[in-house]
Write a protein that holds these residues in place. Structure first.
Motif, PDB file in Angstrom:
ATOM      1  N   LEU A  67       0.729  -1.249   0.067  1.00 55.60           N
ATOM      2  CA  LEU A  67       0.062  -0.052  -0.098  1.00 55.60           C
ATOM      3  C   LEU A  67       0.922   1.114  -0.007  1.00 55.60           C
ATOM      4  N   ILE A  68       0.569   2.141  -0.580  1.00 55.23           N
ATOM      5  CA  ILE A  68       1.045   3.414  -0.856  1.00 55.23           C
ATOM      6  C   ILE A  68      -0.137   4.557  -0.071  1.00 55.23           C
ATOM      7  N   LEU A  69       0.328   5.114   1.045  1.00 48.18           N
ATOM      8  CA  LEU A  69      -0.700   5.981   1.807  1.00 48.18           C
ATOM      9  C   LEU A  69      -0.061   7.668   1.511  1.00 48.18           C
ATOM     10  N   LEU A  70      -1.205   8.167   0.932  1.00 48.81           N
ATOM     11  CA  LEU A  70      -0.607   9.677   0.742  1.00 48.81           C
ATOM     12  C   LEU A  70      -1.715  10.471   1.617  1.00 48.81           C
ATOM     13  N   GLU A  71      -1.356  12.076   1.699  1.00 45.53           N
ATOM     14  CA  GLU A  71      -2.020  12.696   2.608  1.00 45.53           C
ATOM     15  C   GLU A  71      -2.375  13.944   1.932  1.00 45.53           C
ATOM     16  N   ASN A  72      -3.867  14.334   1.838  1.00 43.52           N
ATOM     17  CA  ASN A  72      -4.159  15.295   0.858  1.00 43.52           C
ATOM     18  C   ASN A  72      -5.420  15.843   1.693  1.00 43.52           C
ATOM     19  N   THR A  73      -5.135  17.420   2.143  1.00 44.68           N
ATOM     20  CA  THR A  73      -4.005  18.198   2.330  1.00 44.68           C
ATOM     21  C   THR A  73      -3.115  17.503   3.384  1.00 44.68           C
ATOM     22  N   HIS A  74      -1.976  18.281   3.209  1.00 48.24           N
ATOM     23  CA  HIS A  74      -0.810  17.458   4.254  1.00 48.24           C
ATOM     24  C   HIS A  74      -0.797  18.456   5.294  1.00 48.24           C
ATOM     25  N   ASN A  75      -1.271  17.737   6.452  1.00 47.56           N
ATOM     26  CA  ASN A  75      -1.237  18.431   7.654  1.00 47.56           C
ATOM     27  C   ASN A  75       0.031  19.186   8.078  1.00 47.56           C
TER      28      ASN A  75
END
Ligand code: TLP
Length: 347
Positions: free
Chosen positions: A134-142
């Motif tokens: 799994l690739i985990l991205l954060e949007n928006t990035h806190n």
């Protein structure tokens, strides 16, 4: 004294429309799938993010955890940013609860993971290695100034994931902030994601809850994971009703929060003893450094708190301020006035 609370957009209180909707909500037992208001919220969330189905969960943390539990098995590896909320602030739940191995790669200042870093982190088939899943991205990035990740970047990561048969989860706690800042549809930002979680209880001002969105099959699995974590709620429609109002009425106005954050950043940039580049601020999260010698962020925060302005100290030099529904442009003027006063008194 009116408190101007900039610690987080989680401080938002439900609107009058939400309170009315909550009082009037039709409810049933959601563990039996019989709460019509929860069902309506789940359909609405799935539709907004362009996915087949959605699941109402108690928090962003639970949304990220059920998603990871369903994408990964024991000993599988997840690739995520060194500054990801999931890595930093969720008690290591993926490892603690799911036996999932986190592999961090550095977050770039704009919240991205460099594509070559992702490629390098993906494991080959080797008996010594955990399996990359799994690739985990954060949007928006806190932690990266609330930076939004654009569609082109999502497409590039999607291409890598497909080539290596990996899944993508987006921690989209503030995905609507990203969409508004970029001027795109939220579903276009999540098209590459196998699952996405987003929060109703931050800038959208609902009192409780987050959504997980994905395929019907994935959401069926996630529903089981939610239950084992103790997240099966019964007449949750009283809460979901506020979530429906949040999605229908509170998205477009996020632009005001972004304008107020920019105004705060521009004002702070003029202050002696404070360091910030206002160009970094694109959404509602403002990080700045207290650079005045002899003043640590905790002391700065205490001093402005005494004057009714609340912010969060983060790390040895940084302070975070987050704009939201209850913060007006006049509040930003007030906050800047207090900060100017506090900084002028420091030698
Ligand atoms: N963030 C909170 C705190 O936990 C730091 C905040 O005030 O910003 N993903 C992201 C990107 C988040 O910022 C948060 C909450 C979560 C997940 C977790 O959401 P909750 O608090 O609902 O579990």
């Amino acid at each position: 004294m009116r408190i101007i609370d900039l610690r987080s957009d989680t401080m938002t209180q439900p609107t009058d429309a939400m309170r009315r909707a909550m009082a009037e909500a039709e409810v049933g037992d959601d563990v039996f799938g019989e709460d019509p208001t929860v069902n309506q919220l789940e359909e609405l969330a799935a539709e907004r993010l362009g996915k087949e189905a959605a699941l109402y969960v108690s928090s962003g943390t639970m949304g990220n955890l059920v998603s990871q539990l369903k994408h990964c098995g024991r000993g599988d590896e997840i690739i995520l940013g060194s500054h990801a909320h999931t890595f930093f602030f969720e008690q290591g739940g993926s490892a603690a609860v799911g036996s999932i191995h986190p592999r961090t790669v550095p977050n770039q200042p704009d919240g991205k993971l460099a594509l070559e870093d992702i490629e390098i982190a993906i494991r080959g088939d080797n008996v010594h290695f955990p399996r990359s899943r799994l690739i985990l991205l954060e949007n928006t990035h806190n932690l990266c100034n609330g930076c939004p990740l654009e569609i082109d970047y999502m497409k590039a990561v999607g291409e890598i994931a497909r080539r290596h048969k990996l899944k993508i989860h987006v921690d989209g706690a503030r995905i609507f902030n990203a969409a508004i800042a970029l001027g795109v549809e939220p579903k276009d930002l999540t098209a590459e994601a196998d699952s996405v979680s987003f929060c109703l209880s931050k800038g959208l001002a609902a009192p409780v809850g987050s959504m997980v969105c994905g395929t019907q099959d994935f959401i069926n699995q996630a529903r089981r994971a939610r239950k084992v974590l103790g997240g099966g709620m019964r007449q949750a429609g009283v809460l979901a009703a506020a979530g429906i109002v949040a999605l229908n009425e509170m998205v477009a106005r996020l632009a005001e929060d972004h304008a107020n954050a920019k105004k705060l950043a521009l004002g702070l940039a003029e202050m002696p003893g404070i360091s910030i580049n206002p160009d970094d601020i694109q959404t509602n999260i403002v990080f700045f450094e207290v650079t005045r010698e002899g003043m640590v962020p905790e002391e700065f925060v205490q001093k402005i708190d005494a004057e009714g302005i609340r912010m969060l100290p983060v790390g040895p030099q940084k302070v975070r301020a987050v704009t939201h529904y209850h913060i007006t442009s006049a509040d930003i003027d007030q906050a800047l006035g207090v900060i100017a006063k506090v900084m002028s008194k420091v030698k």
